[in-house]
Write an enzyme that holds these catalytic residues in place. Sequence first.
Site, mmCIF file in Angstrom:
data_model
loop_
_atom_site.group_PDB
_atom_site.id
_atom_site.type_symbol
_atom_site.label_atom_id
_atom_site.label_comp_id
_atom_site.label_asym_id
_atom_site.label_seq_id
_atom_site.Cartn_x
_atom_site.Cartn_y
_atom_site.Cartn_z
ATOM 1 N N ASP A 81 -0.203 -7.538 1.462
ATOM 2 C CA ASP A 81 0.332 -6.176 1.527
ATOM 3 C C ASP A 81 1.845 -6.239 1.695
ATOM 4 O O ASP A 81 2.381 -6.040 2.786
ATOM 5 C CB ASP A 81 -0.331 -5.408 2.682
ATOM 6 N N SER A 111 4.264 2.033 8.430
ATOM 7 C CA SER A 111 3.886 1.075 7.400
ATOM 8 C C SER A 111 5.085 0.586 6.631
ATOM 9 O O SER A 111 5.950 1.377 6.266
ATOM 10 C CB SER A 111 2.973 1.754 6.376
ATOM 11 N N GLY A 112 5.098 -0.693 6.344
ATOM 12 C CA GLY A 112 6.197 -1.225 5.543
ATOM 13 C C GLY A 112 7.404 -1.608 6.374
ATOM 14 O O GLY A 112 8.274 -2.342 5.924
ATOM 15 N N GLY A 154 3.035 5.760 8.641
ATOM 16 C CA GLY A 154 4.489 6.106 8.591
ATOM 17 C C GLY A 154 5.403 4.999 9.008
ATOM 18 O O GLY A 154 6.527 4.903 8.563
ATOM 19 N N HIS A 181 0.822 -1.215 0.000
ATOM 20 C CA HIS A 181 0.000 0.000 0.000
ATOM 21 C C HIS A 181 0.856 1.265 0.000
ATOM 22 O O HIS A 181 0.340 2.366 -0.134
ATOM 23 C CB HIS A 181 -1.019 -0.008 1.157
#
Length: 263
Positions: A117, A215-216, A213, A72
């Site tokens: 994801d 994320s990942g 933020g 995403h």
Amino acid sequence: MKSLQYILLISSIVVSLTPVYHGVEIIGGHEVRPHSKPFMASFQVFDKITDSYVHDCGGALIRRRWVLTAAHCKFNGSIRVVLGAHSLSWNEKSQQKFQVEEQHPHPDFNKKANANDIMLLKLSDEAKINEYVKLLTLPTNKSADVTPGTRCTVVGWGGTEPHSKYPSDTLQEVSLTVVDRETCNSDYHGYPKITQDLICAGDSQGIKDSYSGDSGGPLICKGVYKGIVTAGPDVPNPKKPGIYTLLSKKYLDWIEKIIGVQT
Ligand SMILES: *[C@@H]1O[C@H](CO)[C@@H](O)[C@H](O)[C@H]1NC(C)=O
Ligand SMILES: *[C@@H]1O[C@H](CO)[C@@H](O)[C@H](O)[C@H]1NC(C)=O
């Protein structure tokens, strides 16, 4: 559902994100010792309004030219990856900056279902491995799940306050506990459905969480890279742990298929 109002700065370019995703905070955590997480990558997108790159997601360097992050985070525009950073605002000599040559989101990524994801980024050049920049090893046991109750760590530059508009300047970490899937599924009422490819981790007091933020970024359990920050509640909530893409066999095989034996 989660709101992405925190990244108003780039609101015009994130309209494609659904609200459930973390885009930018680690709450209730603490600053890491500088450069103690040398695998951390800051995924930055070019913001036309401020004419600069802004941190959008975390990631982990898994090969000299490859960073693993969340699908995403995919961005249609100019993006770069910064390695070897502690403070994002300082012009640290340890930093290495790369353009992203290719974004490889998982082909079955489904935003609504929060499924698959996961994304690989191919850097324009090989990172130089040194004291500040190192690889994070993928799990060697492809079939190992994470037992509920396991303490894990999330690292990121996400905001440190609920509803913060800005990422943290310095790298933060927070320690969380893995929650069993059944409980997590009932906490989220099946939206998203917590499959075998997802794990949940939270803080029973509801004061700590990873955030937009982050994320990942990586979820590390007992020293092993086990997951990727994908989604979670708006504010730390004991009834809603954060959701992580599990580095399951399915994804580890997919990663191998894309990067092969490249380094
Ligand atoms: C990406 O951005 C370019 C330029 O703004 C645009 O032409 C293109 O259609 C966009 N592609 C997608 C997949 O949104
Ligand atoms: C890998 O994980 C599985 C599932 O937890 C476990 O049964 C197996 O013993 C592990 N294998 C190794 C080599 O540690």
